[in-house]
Scaffold this motif. Sequence first.
Motif, mmCIF file in Angstrom:
data_model
loop_
_atom_site.group_PDB
_atom_site.id
_atom_site.type_symbol
_atom_site.label_atom_id
_atom_site.label_comp_id
_atom_site.label_asym_id
_atom_site.label_seq_id
_atom_site.Cartn_x
_atom_site.Cartn_y
_atom_site.Cartn_z
ATOM 1 N N ASN B 40 0.806 -1.211 0.000
ATOM 2 C CA ASN B 40 0.000 0.000 0.000
ATOM 3 C C ASN B 40 0.844 1.268 0.000
ATOM 4 O OD1 ASN B 40 -2.698 -0.427 -0.525
ATOM 5 N ND2 ASN B 40 -3.020 -1.348 1.491
ATOM 6 N N ARG B 41 1.952 1.167 -0.713
ATOM 7 C CA ARG B 41 2.777 2.354 -0.901
ATOM 8 C C ARG B 41 3.002 2.582 -2.381
ATOM 9 N NH1 ARG B 41 7.488 4.031 2.859
ATOM 10 N NH2 ARG B 41 8.681 2.296 1.967
ATOM 11 N N LEU B 42 3.247 3.845 -2.710
ATOM 12 C CA LEU B 42 3.569 4.196 -4.087
ATOM 13 C C LEU B 42 4.938 4.858 -4.038
ATOM 14 C CD1 LEU B 42 2.164 4.281 -6.936
ATOM 15 C CD2 LEU B 42 1.630 6.661 -6.431
ATOM 16 N N SER B 43 5.855 4.423 -4.903
ATOM 17 C CA SER B 43 7.153 5.095 -4.960
ATOM 18 C C SER B 43 7.229 5.919 -6.238
ATOM 19 C CB SER B 43 8.301 4.087 -4.888
ATOM 20 O OG SER B 43 8.337 3.309 -6.061
ATOM 21 N N ILE B 44 7.742 7.151 -6.107
ATOM 22 C CA ILE B 44 7.942 8.050 -7.244
ATOM 23 C C ILE B 44 9.446 8.279 -7.326
ATOM 24 C CG2 ILE B 44 7.187 10.232 -8.298
ATOM 25 C CD1 ILE B 44 4.821 8.739 -7.194
ATOM 26 N N SER B 45 10.067 7.959 -8.476
ATOM 27 C CA SER B 45 11.526 8.051 -8.604
ATOM 28 C C SER B 45 11.934 8.797 -9.850
ATOM 29 C CB SER B 45 12.164 6.652 -8.703
ATOM 30 O OG SER B 45 11.688 5.806 -7.705
ATOM 31 N N ALA B 46 13.081 9.470 -9.751
ATOM 32 C CA ALA B 46 13.698 10.072 -10.931
ATOM 33 C C ALA B 46 15.201 9.902 -10.802
ATOM 34 C CB ALA B 46 13.336 11.545 -11.047
ATOM 35 N N THR B 47 15.895 9.866 -11.938
ATOM 36 C CA THR B 47 17.350 9.709 -11.909
ATOM 37 C C THR B 47 17.979 10.405 -13.109
ATOM 38 O OG1 THR B 47 19.192 8.135 -11.847
ATOM 39 C CG2 THR B 47 17.297 7.495 -13.169
ATOM 40 N N ASN B 48 19.228 10.852 -12.927
ATOM 41 C CA ASN B 48 19.998 11.339 -14.080
ATOM 42 C C ASN B 48 21.271 10.509 -14.242
ATOM 43 O OD1 ASN B 48 21.708 12.227 -12.110
ATOM 44 N ND2 ASN B 48 21.259 14.402 -12.374
ATOM 45 N N LEU B 49 21.265 9.322 -13.690
ATOM 46 C CA LEU B 49 22.365 8.350 -13.697
ATOM 47 C C LEU B 49 23.454 8.685 -12.680
ATOM 48 C CD1 LEU B 49 22.753 7.525 -17.522
ATOM 49 C CD2 LEU B 49 21.311 6.401 -15.813
ATOM 50 N N ASP B 50 23.654 9.960 -12.332
ATOM 51 C CA ASP B 50 24.583 10.317 -11.256
ATOM 52 C C ASP B 50 23.885 10.202 -9.909
ATOM 53 O OD1 ASP B 50 26.750 10.850 -12.792
ATOM 54 O OD2 ASP B 50 26.427 13.017 -12.885
ATOM 55 N N ILE B 51 22.588 10.531 -9.921
ATOM 56 C CA ILE B 51 21.839 10.614 -8.675
ATOM 57 C C ILE B 51 20.449 10.042 -8.922
ATOM 58 C CG2 ILE B 51 21.019 12.951 -9.206
ATOM 59 C CD1 ILE B 51 21.149 13.665 -6.324
ATOM 60 N N ALA B 52 19.862 9.423 -7.893
ATOM 61 C CA ALA B 52 18.482 8.943 -8.002
ATOM 62 C C ALA B 52 17.755 9.322 -6.728
ATOM 63 C CB ALA B 52 18.450 7.431 -8.182
ATOM 64 N N ILE B 53 16.531 9.853 -6.867
ATOM 65 C CA ILE B 53 15.731 10.195 -5.695
ATOM 66 C C ILE B 53 14.417 9.423 -5.761
ATOM 67 C CG2 ILE B 53 14.641 12.047 -4.371
ATOM 68 C CD1 ILE B 53 16.547 14.010 -5.548
ATOM 69 N N THR B 54 14.021 8.847 -4.629
ATOM 70 C CA THR B 54 12.747 8.133 -4.544
ATOM 71 C C THR B 54 11.967 8.667 -3.348
ATOM 72 O OG1 THR B 54 13.720 6.137 -5.485
ATOM 73 C CG2 THR B 54 11.657 5.870 -4.287
ATOM 74 N N HIS B 55 10.692 8.973 -3.574
ATOM 75 C CA HIS B 55 9.833 9.431 -2.488
ATOM 76 C C HIS B 55 8.676 8.427 -2.355
ATOM 77 C CE1 HIS B 55 8.147 13.232 -0.342
ATOM 78 N NE2 HIS B 55 7.630 12.148 0.184
ATOM 79 N N TYR B 56 8.481 7.896 -1.153
ATOM 80 C CA TYR B 56 7.400 6.930 -0.903
ATOM 81 C C TYR B 56 6.194 7.644 -0.303
ATOM 82 C CZ TYR B 56 11.073 3.418 -1.476
ATOM 83 O OH TYR B 56 12.089 2.651 -1.980
ATOM 84 N N ILE B 57 4.998 7.349 -0.820
ATOM 85 C CA ILE B 57 3.776 7.914 -0.220
ATOM 86 C C ILE B 57 2.759 6.791 -0.033
ATOM 87 C CG2 ILE B 57 4.062 10.242 -1.166
ATOM 88 C CD1 ILE B 57 2.124 9.541 -3.384
ATOM 89 N N GLY B 58 1.796 7.020 0.862
ATOM 90 C CA GLY B 58 0.721 6.055 1.066
ATOM 91 C C GLY B 58 -0.247 6.082 -0.111
#
Lengths: 363, 363
Positions: B40-58
Motif C-alpha cells: 500500500n505504498r507508491l514510490s515516485i523516482s527520478a534519476t539522471n544516472l549520477d543521482i536517483a531520488i525516490t519518495h514513498y507515499i501512502g
Amino acid sequence: MKLQVTQENLNRALGSVARVANSRGTLPILANVLIKTSNNRLSISATNLDIAITHYIGAKVSEEGSITVPARLMQDFISNLPSGIITLDLSDTKLNVTTDKYQSVVNGIMSDDFPVMPAITKGKKWSISGKEFKKSLQQVVLAASSDETRPVLTGVLFNTFEDSLFIAATDSYRLAEKRLTKTKEEVDLLIPASSMQDLLRILGDNEEEVTVTHDEQQVLFQVGDIELVTRLIDGKYPDYRKLIPEKFATEAVLQRSDLVNVTKVSSLFARESAGSVTIDVSEEEQSLSIRSVASQLGENTATATAKVTGSGSITLNSRYLLDALGALSGDQVSFGFNGKLEPTLLRDLKSKDYRHVIMPLKS
Amino acid sequence: MKLQVTQENLNRALGSVARVANSRGTLPILANVLIKTSNNRLSISATNLDIAITHYIGAKVSEEGSITVPARLMQDFISNLPSGIITLDLSDTKLNVTTDKYQSVVNGIMSDDFPVMPAITKGKKWSISGKEFKKSLQQVVLAASSDETRPVLTGVLFNTFEDSLFIAATDSYRLAEKRLTKTKEEVDLLIPASSMQDLLRILGDNEEEVTVTHDEQQVLFQVGDIELVTRLIDGKYPDYRKLIPEKFATEAVLQRSDLVNVTKVSSLFARESAGSVTIDVSEEEQSLSIRSVASQLGENTATATAKVTGSGSITLNSRYLLDALGALSGDQVSFGFNGKLEPTLLRDLKSKDYRHVIMPLKS
C-alpha cells in the motif's frame, strides 16, 4: 553644483527614471541620468528619445549646476546607502558623493549633450483619477502587439466615443477595451504601449490625480512630482468596435476562478499545439469543458459548472484565455460567442465597462 | 496498475524528485518519473544516472504495477489540481488520471527500461540531525567548483579528523570547512556538490534525522520517506587543512552587517575590474575600509569601525567576500590575514566550527 538630499528621496527619484536609460543604445549619454538643480529642487531625468521621465525632489542647494551620470551604477549605489543625508559636489565632470561612511567619485558626462524633449506649448489638458487609470491601463495594455512591423498595433488608443473616453489595444489576435470616464473632450491619441508600461510603474496606488496634456506629436502625464513625456504613434487605428460581438448564440456564466483552473490544467497538455484548446459549452449539462488536443504527451478534459444558454464549441489559444481572465476582476465571468469562426467575448458579469475579445483558432 | 492517492501527497513526492529528471539528455526515459506500487505504498523516482531520488507515499492500491511518465508535465499537472483524491489507472502505457472534474490521459513509457541504481549491500551506516546538516551543507557547498576539468573540486569532502566529522569544499580560489559532529567512524567520502544541492532541497527545517549509508562507489541519504542515492567522485582531494591560517599579523573584528554593506557598495564600482576591491585595515584608526580600484565609472571608499590588531591591506574578489559573509551567521565576524599574498580567514567571532578562506588577488 553642490547640494544635499536625503537618500530616501534620491533613491525614489532614481527608481522612477533609471529604467528608461538604456546602456545598449548607440548614444552613450542615453545610459545616463541627468541631475540638475533649479532653486531648491533637484530634477532627475532619463530618456530613450521615445519617452522622457523627470522626477523632482527637494534639495538644499548651495551651488547650482547639472551633470549626467551612469543610471544603473547611480541607482544601485544610492539604493545600497543607509538612509540619511547625502552630499553631491561636482568638480569638473566628477560627481563626489559623500555620506559619513562613504566617499565616492562617479565619473559623469557634461549635460550639454543630453537630449531634451520639446515642450508642449499649446495643447489640450484634462485629468483623471490615478487609481482608476492604473487599473484600466493594466487591463488593456496586455493586448497590444510587440511586433514593430505594424506600428499602430503597438499602441494604446485613447478615444472619445458617445461622450465617454475609452482606451483600447489589439494585436489582431485579441482586443481589450475599457471605458475610462464621461468626457466632453474630443480625444484621439495613439500612445506607445511601452510608454504606458513605464507610466504604470510610476502610478502609485494612491488617489493622486494624473494630468494629461497633449498636442499633435506628444503627450505629457504629470503625477505628483513626476513628469512623463512620450511621442505619439502616427497612423490610422483599425475600426475595432465592429469586431466586438453584442449578442451571442452561446453564452456561459461561471466562477472566474473555476475557468482559470480548468484552463490552466488543459494548457499543460496543449504545449505541443501552441496552446490550442477547445471549449465545449453544453446547455443540457449546464457545463463548460475544456479539451486539449491529443498530443504526444497525452490529453485532458476539464469541466466546470456554468449557467448556459445555447450549446456550442470553439477553439482558442489558452494563453490568451488566461491573460483575459487575469485582466478581469469580478467573481463571475460571461463567456460568449457565435459559432466556431466568430470572436469570443469575455467580460465581468456585473460590468460592461471592460470588454475582452479573443479571435478563434481553426480547429 | 490502479490506485488512489491524495493530491497533496502526490504533489509533494513529485516536488521532491521531478527536478532530477532531465529532458535535454540523450535517453528520453530520463525525462520521466517512475511510478510504482508496492503493497500500500507508491514510490515516485527520478534519476539522471549520477543521482536517483525516490519518495514513498501512502496509496490505496487495487492493482499492482508501474509506469514512467513525463516528469515536468506530471508535476505541473498534479500541482494545478485541487486537493482531494486522485485515481491513477494504467491501461497499456496510457496512465488515466481522474478526479471529479478532470479526466486526463498521460502517455507513458514502459518502466522496464528505467535505469535502477545498484543497491548498497554492505556499507557503513551513521546518522546526523537534519537541521544542523542542512545549515552546514549550505555554508560549505557554495565554495565547490563547477568546472568539470578538475572533477575532485566539484565535490564536497566528508572526512574524519581528530575524532570529528568535517565537510569541506574548495574551488581553489576560496575554501569552506565546517565541523559537523564528534565521531568514531572513519569517513572519507567525496560527494558531487550538485547532489548536495539536490539533498538541500529535500532536507526540511524539522529535526528529522538523516541516515547515511555508503560503500566504495555510492552513498545513500534517507530522510523521512525520501531516499537519495548518489555516486561518489574518484580521486585524491587536496590536503586543504594546511591552507587555513591559524595566526594573523592583521585581524579586524566588526559587525557582519557593516562589512556586508561596505562590500556591497564598493563592489558596484568594481564591475570593470571583475569585482576586485582592496581592504585596508588600520590599527591606528580602528577601522576597516574598502576601496574599489578607480575605473571608467568612478571609485569608492567605504569605511566601517572595527577592533583592529595590526595594520595591513589585501585585495580580494568582492563577490567571494559577499558569499563568505552570507554563509556566516553570527553578529560579529573576524577578518584576519598575514600580508598581501597569504590567504584571508573569515569566521564567526564566537565559533571556530566554520572557517572560510579566500585567496588574495594580485593588487
